[in-house]
Design a protein around this motif. Structure first.
Motif, PDB file in Angstrom:
ATOM      1  N   MET A 217       0.846  -1.194   0.000  1.00 38.05           N
ATOM      2  CA  MET A 217       0.000   0.000   0.000  1.00 38.05           C
ATOM      3  C   MET A 217       0.879   1.241   0.000  1.00 38.05           C
ATOM      4  SD  MET A 217      -3.602  -0.181   1.316  1.00 38.05           S
ATOM      5  CE  MET A 217      -4.662  -1.613   1.262  1.00 38.05           C
ATOM      6  N   THR A 218       0.394   2.238  -0.688  1.00 37.54           N
ATOM      7  CA  THR A 218       1.153   3.493  -0.742  1.00 37.54           C
ATOM      8  C   THR A 218       0.756   4.369   0.434  1.00 37.54           C
ATOM      9  OG1 THR A 218      -0.540   4.493  -2.133  1.00 37.54           O
ATOM     10  CG2 THR A 218       1.273   3.399  -3.231  1.00 37.54           C
ATOM     11  N   GLY A 219       1.571   5.359   0.731  1.00 37.44           N
ATOM     12  CA  GLY A 219       1.296   6.245   1.857  1.00 37.44           C
ATOM     13  C   GLY A 219       0.121   7.166   1.585  1.00 37.44           C
ATOM     14  N   THR A 220      -0.298   7.294   0.317  1.00 32.80           N
ATOM     15  CA  THR A 220      -1.387   8.214   0.005  1.00 32.80           C
ATOM     16  C   THR A 220      -2.727   7.634   0.458  1.00 32.80           C
ATOM     17  OG1 THR A 220      -1.463   7.253  -2.191  1.00 32.80           O
ATOM     18  CG2 THR A 220      -0.204   9.268  -1.933  1.00 32.80           C
ATOM     19  N   ASP A 221      -2.833   6.317   0.546  1.00 32.53           N
ATOM     20  CA  ASP A 221      -4.072   5.731   1.068  1.00 32.53           C
ATOM     21  C   ASP A 221      -4.084   5.959   2.568  1.00 32.53           C
ATOM     22  OD1 ASP A 221      -4.731   4.771  -1.410  1.00 32.53           O
ATOM     23  OD2 ASP A 221      -3.580   2.938  -1.118  1.00 32.53           O
ATOM     24  N   ILE A 222      -5.030   6.768   3.025  1.00 28.98           N
ATOM     25  CA  ILE A 222      -5.060   7.029   4.470  1.00 28.98           C
ATOM     26  C   ILE A 222      -5.901   5.944   5.118  1.00 28.98           C
ATOM     27  CG2 ILE A 222      -5.088   8.929   6.123  1.00 28.98           C
ATOM     28  CD1 ILE A 222      -5.483  10.837   3.851  1.00 28.98           C
ATOM     29  N   ASN A 223      -6.704   6.233   6.113  1.00 30.22           N
ATOM     30  CA  ASN A 223      -7.290   5.174   6.917  1.00 30.22           C
ATOM     31  C   ASN A 223      -8.432   4.430   6.230  1.00 30.22           C
ATOM     32  OD1 ASN A 223      -5.613   5.430   9.102  1.00 30.22           O
ATOM     33  ND2 ASN A 223      -6.808   7.045  10.035  1.00 30.22           N
ATOM     34  N   LEU A 224      -9.282   5.132   5.506  1.00 28.90           N
ATOM     35  CA  LEU A 224     -10.552   4.532   5.101  1.00 28.90           C
ATOM     36  C   LEU A 224     -10.407   3.286   4.240  1.00 28.90           C
ATOM     37  CD1 LEU A 224     -13.533   4.747   5.429  1.00 28.90           C
ATOM     38  CD2 LEU A 224     -13.641   6.220   3.420  1.00 28.90           C
ATOM     39  N   PRO A 225      -9.636   3.289   3.161  1.00 24.17           N
ATOM     40  CA  PRO A 225      -9.562   2.068   2.348  1.00 24.17           C
ATOM     41  C   PRO A 225      -8.985   0.889   3.130  1.00 24.17           C
ATOM     42  CG  PRO A 225      -8.724   3.928   1.125  1.00 24.17           C
ATOM     43  CD  PRO A 225      -8.882   4.382   2.550  1.00 24.17           C
ATOM     44  N   ARG A 226      -7.969   1.170   3.938  1.00 24.20           N
ATOM     45  CA  ARG A 226      -7.350   0.086   4.687  1.00 24.20           C
ATOM     46  C   ARG A 226      -8.323  -0.440   5.742  1.00 24.20           C
ATOM     47  NH1 ARG A 226      -2.466   2.413   6.269  1.00 24.20           N
ATOM     48  NH2 ARG A 226      -1.609   1.750   4.281  1.00 24.20           N
ATOM     49  N   PHE A 227      -9.080   0.471   6.344  1.00 19.24           N
ATOM     50  CA  PHE A 227     -10.040   0.070   7.363  1.00 19.24           C
ATOM     51  C   PHE A 227     -11.132  -0.793   6.735  1.00 19.24           C
ATOM     52  CE2 PHE A 227     -13.825   1.101  10.029  1.00 19.24           C
ATOM     53  CZ  PHE A 227     -13.373   0.475  11.183  1.00 19.24           C
ATOM     54  N   ARG A 228     -11.621  -0.372   5.591  1.00 19.68           N
ATOM     55  CA  ARG A 228     -12.668  -1.147   4.916  1.00 19.68           C
ATOM     56  C   ARG A 228     -12.122  -2.515   4.504  1.00 19.68           C
ATOM     57  NH1 ARG A 228     -14.619   2.075   0.218  1.00 19.68           N
ATOM     58  NH2 ARG A 228     -15.599   3.347   1.827  1.00 19.68           N
ATOM     59  N   ASN A 229     -10.874  -2.542   4.035  1.00 21.84           N
ATOM     60  CA  ASN A 229     -10.262  -3.804   3.635  1.00 21.84           C
ATOM     61  C   ASN A 229     -10.124  -4.729   4.841  1.00 21.84           C
ATOM     62  OD1 ASN A 229      -9.192  -5.556   1.806  1.00 21.84           O
ATOM     63  ND2 ASN A 229      -7.126  -4.732   1.894  1.00 21.84           N
ATOM     64  N   THR A 230      -9.798  -4.161   5.989  1.00 25.49           N
ATOM     65  CA  THR A 230      -9.666  -4.971   7.202  1.00 25.49           C
ATOM     66  C   THR A 230     -11.001  -5.568   7.582  1.00 25.49           C
ATOM     67  OG1 THR A 230      -7.860  -3.575   7.974  1.00 25.49           O
ATOM     68  CG2 THR A 230      -8.948  -4.937   9.617  1.00 25.49           C
ATOM     69  N   ILE A 231     -12.075  -4.787   7.473  1.00 32.47           N
ATOM     70  CA  ILE A 231     -13.408  -5.292   7.797  1.00 32.47           C
ATOM     71  C   ILE A 231     -13.773  -6.433   6.852  1.00 32.47           C
ATOM     72  CG2 ILE A 231     -15.864  -4.726   7.777  1.00 32.47           C
ATOM     73  CD1 ILE A 231     -15.173  -1.981   8.805  1.00 32.47           C
ATOM     74  N   MET A 232     -13.511  -6.264   5.574  1.00 33.93           N
ATOM     75  CA  MET A 232     -13.818  -7.318   4.610  1.00 33.93           C
ATOM     76  C   MET A 232     -13.039  -8.588   4.935  1.00 33.93           C
ATOM     77  SD  MET A 232     -16.023  -6.703   2.188  1.00 33.93           S
ATOM     78  CE  MET A 232     -15.438  -7.742   0.851  1.00 33.93           C
ATOM     79  N   THR A 233     -11.761  -8.433   5.251  1.00 38.54           N
ATOM     80  CA  THR A 233     -10.925  -9.596   5.551  1.00 38.54           C
ATOM     81  C   THR A 233     -11.433 -10.302   6.799  1.00 38.54           C
ATOM     82  OG1 THR A 233      -9.045  -8.462   4.585  1.00 38.54           O
ATOM     83  CG2 THR A 233      -8.571 -10.379   5.932  1.00 38.54           C
ATOM     84  N   ASN A 234     -11.818  -9.521   7.818  1.00 43.48           N
ATOM     85  CA  ASN A 234     -12.329 -10.129   9.046  1.00 43.48           C
ATOM     86  C   ASN A 234     -13.618 -10.883   8.776  1.00 43.48           C
ATOM     87  OD1 ASN A 234     -10.219  -9.172  10.514  1.00 43.48           O
ATOM     88  ND2 ASN A 234     -11.307  -7.427  11.369  1.00 43.48           N
ATOM     89  N   GLN A 235     -14.490 -10.327   7.938  1.00 41.06           N
ATOM     90  CA  GLN A 235     -15.744 -11.012   7.619  1.00 41.06           C
ATOM     91  C   GLN A 235     -15.459 -12.318   6.892  1.00 41.06           C
ATOM     92  OE1 GLN A 235     -17.999  -8.096   5.456  1.00 41.06           O
ATOM     93  NE2 GLN A 235     -19.041  -7.375   7.282  1.00 41.06           N
ATOM     94  N   ILE A 236     -14.505 -12.295   5.968  1.00 44.14           N
ATOM     95  CA  ILE A 236     -14.170 -13.506   5.220  1.00 44.14           C
ATOM     96  C   ILE A 236     -13.629 -14.572   6.170  1.00 44.14           C
ATOM     97  CG2 ILE A 236     -12.571 -14.465   3.523  1.00 44.14           C
ATOM     98  CD1 ILE A 236     -12.870 -11.806   1.988  1.00 44.14           C
TER      99      ILE A 236
END
Length: 50
Positions: free
Chosen positions: A1-20
């Motif tokens: 991940m690049t530094g330009t992605d702040i919290n939201l995309p990573r947070f959403r990705n974490t939620i998706m991964t946890n659900q999976i």
């Protein structure tokens, strides 16, 4: 991940991964319980048949 992605995309990705992972763990638990019940049922029924 690049530094330009702040919290939201990573947070959403974490939620998706946890659900999976949660779904997979639930599926494994259900499958294991089903197999155990099948084995126990077969063990209880086999002497009656034989």
């Amino acid at each position: 991940m690049t530094g330009t992605d702040i919290n939201l995309p990573r947070f959403r990705n974490t939620i998706m991964t946890n659900q999976i992972h949660t779904l997979r763990n639930a599926f494994v638990a259900v499958s294991f319980a089903f197999l155990a019940s099948v084995v126990l049922t077969a063990g209880a029924v086999a002497p009656a048949i034989a």
